[in-house]
Design an enzyme around this catalytic site. Structure first.
Site, short mmCIF file in Angstrom:
data_model
loop_
_atom_site.label_atom_id
_atom_site.label_comp_id
_atom_site.label_asym_id
_atom_site.label_seq_id
_atom_site.Cartn_x
_atom_site.Cartn_y
_atom_site.Cartn_z
N CYS A 129 37.14 33.01 50.09
CA CYS A 129 35.87 33.10 49.36
C CYS A 129 34.71 32.93 50.35
O CYS A 129 34.65 31.95 51.08
CB CYS A 129 35.79 32.02 48.29
SG CYS A 129 34.30 32.18 47.32
N GLY A 216 32.85 46.08 44.94
CA GLY A 216 32.55 47.36 44.32
C GLY A 216 32.67 48.52 45.30
O GLY A 216 33.15 48.35 46.42
N GLY A 242 39.58 46.20 46.68
CA GLY A 242 38.23 46.49 47.16
C GLY A 242 37.72 47.85 46.72
O GLY A 242 38.17 48.88 47.23
C1 LIG Z 1 32.30 37.84 39.97
C2 LIG Z 1 33.45 37.77 40.95
C3 LIG Z 1 34.23 36.61 41.01
C4 LIG Z 1 35.29 36.53 41.92
N1 LIG Z 1 36.05 35.41 41.94
C5 LIG Z 1 37.14 35.35 42.77
C6 LIG Z 1 38.01 34.22 42.73
O1 LIG Z 1 37.84 33.27 41.96
N2 LIG Z 1 39.07 34.23 43.61
C7 LIG Z 1 39.32 35.26 44.48
O2 LIG Z 1 40.31 35.21 45.22
N3 LIG Z 1 38.52 36.37 44.49
C8 LIG Z 1 37.45 36.42 43.65
N4 LIG Z 1 36.66 37.55 43.66
C9 LIG Z 1 36.99 38.67 44.57
C10 LIG Z 1 37.82 39.75 43.87
O3 LIG Z 1 39.07 39.24 43.44
C11 LIG Z 1 38.06 40.95 44.81
O4 LIG Z 1 38.76 40.51 45.96
C12 LIG Z 1 36.75 41.61 45.26
O5 LIG Z 1 35.78 41.59 44.22
C13 LIG Z 1 36.96 43.07 45.73
O6 LIG Z 1 37.47 43.88 44.71
P1 LIG Z 1 36.52 44.83 43.77
O7 LIG Z 1 35.68 45.65 44.68
O8 LIG Z 1 37.50 45.64 42.95
O9 LIG Z 1 35.71 43.89 42.91
C14 LIG Z 1 35.58 37.64 42.77
C15 LIG Z 1 34.79 38.80 42.69
C16 LIG Z 1 33.74 38.88 41.80
C17 LIG Z 1 32.93 40.14 41.74
#
Ligand SMILES: Cc1cc2nc3c(=O)[nH]c(=O)nc-3n(C[C@H](O)[C@H](O)[C@H](O)COP(=O)(O)O)c2cc1C
Length: 304
Positions: A129, A216, A242
């Protein structure tokens, strides 16, 4: 859609498209909604030892050009209360992966044991994170500290352990190898990238935490390159994450070397039905290419 069934780290998934951690993970009901919409499985919100309220608002900034910035500060109810949500999802037949975060290797191990006791299928360690001080990528960008957490968790649980890596590193291959040597069963990549936004009217950073994690569409090329590099460095499976919002995105991650993928930001707009759409689309793409299973496509771009 049998050709989508796949087995990764000893766990069967009806398709390779999972809900990513932190999106819809707050409740058993929303986890179940993602599964009923067609997800192959769901990853819980990252859960810690104690309840955390996270950062004050604003915690999210959405922008049509690049996607989403968030600095939630890992809000979560703590492992004790969250058990109820996991049990609800499991009672509905949902394939659940439990995500945990901690400040020390021992804390990660204790939380993983608690998740295991709830009956989840695998553990995902949030080592990545970008905006919670003392947690996540402060541990996860140091191969030694990351390996210590993975070793502690591996000796505490029998479940498969997935190490979720940070893209905020110059050397993805070293992080991947450190996780593999420490005994990780798979690597999840990527988490969000550190970024920020400034409001030109108020002349102040938009997020209360100043910087946050970018997710995103903008991060898909970065996620793909990360998976590609780690695939060439390790022998364990990779879960690609991602910027996925279309079936083609899923297929690209499979070709780069991912055995499963997770979808986060796009679910906020597409909802549960997005998973069904992605699964059907990927199935069609496999058929078009004459591929008989997901695993035939994994890493295929490296062989061409
Ligand atoms: C609002 C939000 C909260 C997230 N919370 C976590 C979390 O609690 N633990 C974690 O490992 N990743 C967390 N992520 C990361 C996502 O799991 C993911 O790795 C990242 O958003 C990339 O994927 P995407 O582009 O499909 O969103 C979070 C992402 C977003 C947008």
């Amino acid at each position: 859609m049998d050709l989508l069934q796949t087995r990764v780290t000893g766990v069967d998934f009806r398709n390779p498209i999972l809900l990513a951690s932190g999106i819809w993970g707050e409740s058993g009901i929303s986890l179940t909604r993602a599964y009923e919409g067609g997800a192959g499985g769901v990853v819980t919100k990252s859960i810690g030892s104690e309840p955390r309220s996270g950062y004050p608002n604003p915690t999210i900034e959405k922008n049509g050009t690049w996607g989403l910035l968030n600095a939630m500060g890992l809000p979560n109810p703590g492992i004790e209360s969250y058990g109820e949500e996991v049990r609800y999802a499991l009672s509905r037949g949902v394939r659940v992966v439990g995500s945990v975060f901690g400040g020390t290797a021992e804390e990660f191990a204790r939380l993983s044991q608690a998740m295991e006791a709830l009956g989840v299928a695998a553990i995902e360690l949030n080592l990545s994170c970008p905006h919670a001080k003392g947690y996540g990528s402060e541990i996860g960008s140091d191969p030694e500290a990351l390996a210590e957490v993975v070793r502690a968790v591996k000796s505490a649980v029998r479940l498969p352990v997935w190490a979720k890596l940070t893209p905020n590193t110059a050397d993805p291959a070293s992080l991947g190898r450190a996780a593999e040597r420490a005994g990780a069963d798979a690597i999840s990549a990527i988490n969000t990238l550190r970024g920020m936004a400034i409001d030109p009217v108020t002349m102040r950073p938009i997020l209360s935490h100043v910087s946050g994690g970018l997710s995103g569409p903008a991060i898909k090329p970065i996620g793909l390159a990360f998976v590609w590099q780690v695939f060439e460095a390790v022998h364990i499976p990779i879960i690609g994450i991602g910027g996925i919002s279309r079936p083609e995105d899923v297929f690209e991650y499979l070709l780069a070397g991912a055995s499963l993928v997770e979808v986060g930001t796009a679910v906020m707009e597409g909802g549960g039905p997005l998973f069904g759409q992605l699964a059907r689309g990927v199935s069609d793409i496999l058929v078009t290419h004459g591929l008989k299973s997901v695993s035939e496509s994994v890493g295929a771009a490296h062989r061409r």
